[in-house]
Write a protein that holds these residues in place. Structure first.
Motif, PDB file in Angstrom:
ATOM      1  N   GLU A  93       0.853  -1.193   0.000  1.00  0.00           N
ATOM      2  CA  GLU A  93       0.000   0.000   0.000  1.00  0.00           C
ATOM      3  C   GLU A  93       0.885   1.237   0.000  1.00  0.00           C
ATOM      4  O   GLU A  93       1.772   1.398   0.840  1.00  0.00           O
ATOM      5  N   ALA A  96      -0.335   5.331   3.067  1.00  0.00           N
ATOM      6  CA  ALA A  96      -1.393   4.664   3.833  1.00  0.00           C
ATOM      7  C   ALA A  96      -2.106   5.577   4.826  1.00  0.00           C
ATOM      8  O   ALA A  96      -2.955   5.097   5.586  1.00  0.00           O
ATOM      9  N   GLY A  99      -3.551   4.616   8.379  1.00  0.00           N
ATOM     10  CA  GLY A  99      -3.452   3.160   8.541  1.00  0.00           C
ATOM     11  C   GLY A  99      -4.807   2.466   8.522  1.00  0.00           C
ATOM     12  O   GLY A  99      -4.913   1.246   8.587  1.00  0.00           O
ATOM     13  N   ALA A 102      -5.410  -0.124   5.687  1.00  0.00           N
ATOM     14  CA  ALA A 102      -4.652  -1.360   5.916  1.00  0.00           C
ATOM     15  C   ALA A 102      -5.389  -2.247   6.921  1.00  0.00           C
ATOM     16  O   ALA A 102      -5.494  -3.463   6.729  1.00  0.00           O
ATOM     17  N   ILE A 121       3.829  -1.343   3.565  1.00  0.00           N
ATOM     18  CA  ILE A 121       3.359   0.040   3.457  1.00  0.00           C
ATOM     19  C   ILE A 121       4.569   0.911   3.150  1.00  0.00           C
ATOM     20  O   ILE A 121       5.628   0.779   3.782  1.00  0.00           O
ATOM     21  N   ASP A 123       5.263   4.999   2.817  1.00  0.00           N
ATOM     22  CA  ASP A 123       4.735   6.362   2.908  1.00  0.00           C
ATOM     23  C   ASP A 123       5.911   7.313   3.037  1.00  0.00           C
ATOM     24  O   ASP A 123       6.852   7.039   3.783  1.00  0.00           O
ATOM     25  N   GLN A 132       0.445   5.155  11.458  1.00  0.00           N
ATOM     26  CA  GLN A 132      -0.005   3.856  10.923  1.00  0.00           C
ATOM     27  C   GLN A 132       0.418   2.731  11.866  1.00  0.00           C
ATOM     28  O   GLN A 132      -0.361   1.793  12.123  1.00  0.00           O
ATOM     29  N   TRP A 149       6.893  -1.880   7.109  1.00  0.00           N
ATOM     30  CA  TRP A 149       7.026  -0.543   6.535  1.00  0.00           C
ATOM     31  C   TRP A 149       8.322  -0.487   5.741  1.00  0.00           C
ATOM     32  O   TRP A 149       9.391  -0.850   6.256  1.00  0.00           O
TER      33      TRP A 149
END
Ligand SMILES: C[S@@+](CC[C@H](N)C(=O)[O-])C[C@H]1O[C@@H](n2cnc3c(N)ncnc32)[C@H](O)[C@@H]1O
Length: 382
Positions: A93, A96, A99, A102, A121, A123, A132, A149
């Motif tokens: 994703e 995000a 969060g 998700a 994720i 970002d 998140q 992440w």
């Protein structure tokens, strides 16, 4: 009447303004609008997305679909579960936010017994990444070990790449078409304030795109080269799977329609949409609609095939949104009505149903997505 910022928020905005002024000074008195937007949104510790502003939800500046109802993410889970099964892939994703998406996608994939080994994720905002992490640890502790992440895009990926309202948050170039051809609209400091100033376009790619659009003198709009570049990067790293990007926007012929001659750039502040992108820097989201024709071309040029392009309403309804809503009995009004209202906002043509679109790309031979089964308008893009 716009709500007044708190003294702390005002002081923060003054720091962001000082940073932007310093950037303009350091660049010799002028920066492009894309540079201005990049710093106003993402300068570490200062920008709108990078410094702890509330942003999403009723107490923030705008509401996104995942913040409105879990049914959005749950429906997307149904849309992507077959691709995950077919590719034995992961989810990535982008952008995000809080969060929320998700949590809803992963929770539903778990119910469907279709969990990917990893839900990644990426970002650009360290502040949002921390948010998140809190959201997922709080709401889905049992699946926390599957969430990773990333600091950068992976070199290779199979599965589903997902992004809701990411493309509209990328810095855009502003172009002013004049009798002398297209010019790059940038930002200078005049007295105490920011002001516009047009210059010849030095980026050859932007110049070519602006010339190709060939709009009438006086026309002002955006060109989102960052969206093209991101799409091309995703194409390169994708081995097998699907990319789904959801956002507000149009095909090029509507985006650059004569009536839209002032472009689509807006600032969002406490649920007000403003035309002035210089208003309270750091406290406002800045955003432009997405030219989905450009995104489609970028993907095709980089080796992707189009899986489809349709309205958010069609995609969600084709993917089973109504069936999920009906799992809450209408007789349980307290539970049902808020969800039914949110669904109405997601699909109503007067709200998000028509302005928001879903574009899908595919690589490596994947069965057609049910989300595009009815109402696919990819022919309108090219
Ligand atoms: C408008 S918010 C949408 C958040 C969330 N997807 C939602 O729907 O609520 C845009 C998000 O994209 C992130 N973002 C912006 N540029 C990005 C990029 N190049 N790569 C990954 N994330 C990005 C921002 O930090 C933010 O989380």
């Amino acid at each position: 009447m716009l709500p007044a910022p708190t003294p702390d928020a005002l002081a923060h905005s003054q720091r962001v303004t000082a940073h932007l002024r310093a950037l303009i000074d350091a660049a010799g008195g002028w920066i492009s609008f894309a540079q201005f937007m990049e710093a106003a949104l993402y300068a570490p510790g200062l920008g709108y997305y990078a410094a702890g502003a509330m942003k999403f939800g009723a107490a923030g500046d705008f509401v996104t679909a995942p913040e409105m109802t879990p049914l959005f993410g749950r429906t997307l889970a149904h849309a992507i579960a077959p691709v995950l099964a077919e590719t034995d892939g992961e989810v990535l994703e982008l952008g995000a936010g809080s969060g929320r998406l998700a949590v809803d996608v992963l929770g539903e994939l778990a119910r469907l017994d279709a969990l990917p080994a990893r839900y990644c994720i990426l970002d650009v905002s360290a502040d949002l990444r921390a948010r998140q992490q809190d959201t997922l640890a709080r709401e889905l502790p049992q699946l926390a070990e599957r969430v990773h992440w990333l600091d950068a895009l992976p070199a290779h990926f199979s599965g589903v790449i997902l992004g809701n309202e990411v493309l509209d948050a990328l810095p855009v170039a502003l172009v002013h078409w004049t009798e002398d051809g297209p010019l790059s609209r940038g930002v200078i400091v005049e007295g105490d304030a920011f002001a516009w100033h047009d210059r010849p376009i030095d980026d050859p790619l932007l110049r070519a795109r602006a010339h190709a659009l060939s709009l009438a003198p006086g026309y002002l709009s955006e060109i989102n080269l960052a969206a093209d570049a991101l799409t091309a990067s995703l194409a390169q790293l994708m081995d097998r799977g699907v990319i789904l990007m959801i956002d507000y926007g149009f095909p090029a012929n509507e985006y650059y329609h004569p009536q839209r001659h002032m472009g689509t750039l807006r600032a969002h502040y406490r649920h007000h949409a403003l035309d002035d992108p210089f208003y309270l820097p750091g406290l406002c989201d800045l955003t432009a609609h997405v030219d989905f024709s450009a995104v489609a071309r970028a993907g095709l040029a980089a080796g992707l095939a189009l899986a489809g392009y349709t309205s958010q309403a069609s995609f969600l309804l084709n993917s089973g949104l109504t069936e999920l809503l009906m799992q809450t009995p209408p007789t349980d009004a307290a539970a049902y009505l808020p969800q039914a209202n949110a669904v109405q906002r997601l699909v109503s043509p007067a709200e998000m149903g028509e302005l928001f679109k879903v574009i899908g790309f595919v690589k490596g031979g994947i069965a057609p997505l049910a989300g595009f089964a009815r109402g696919d308008r990819r022919h309108s893009l090219l």
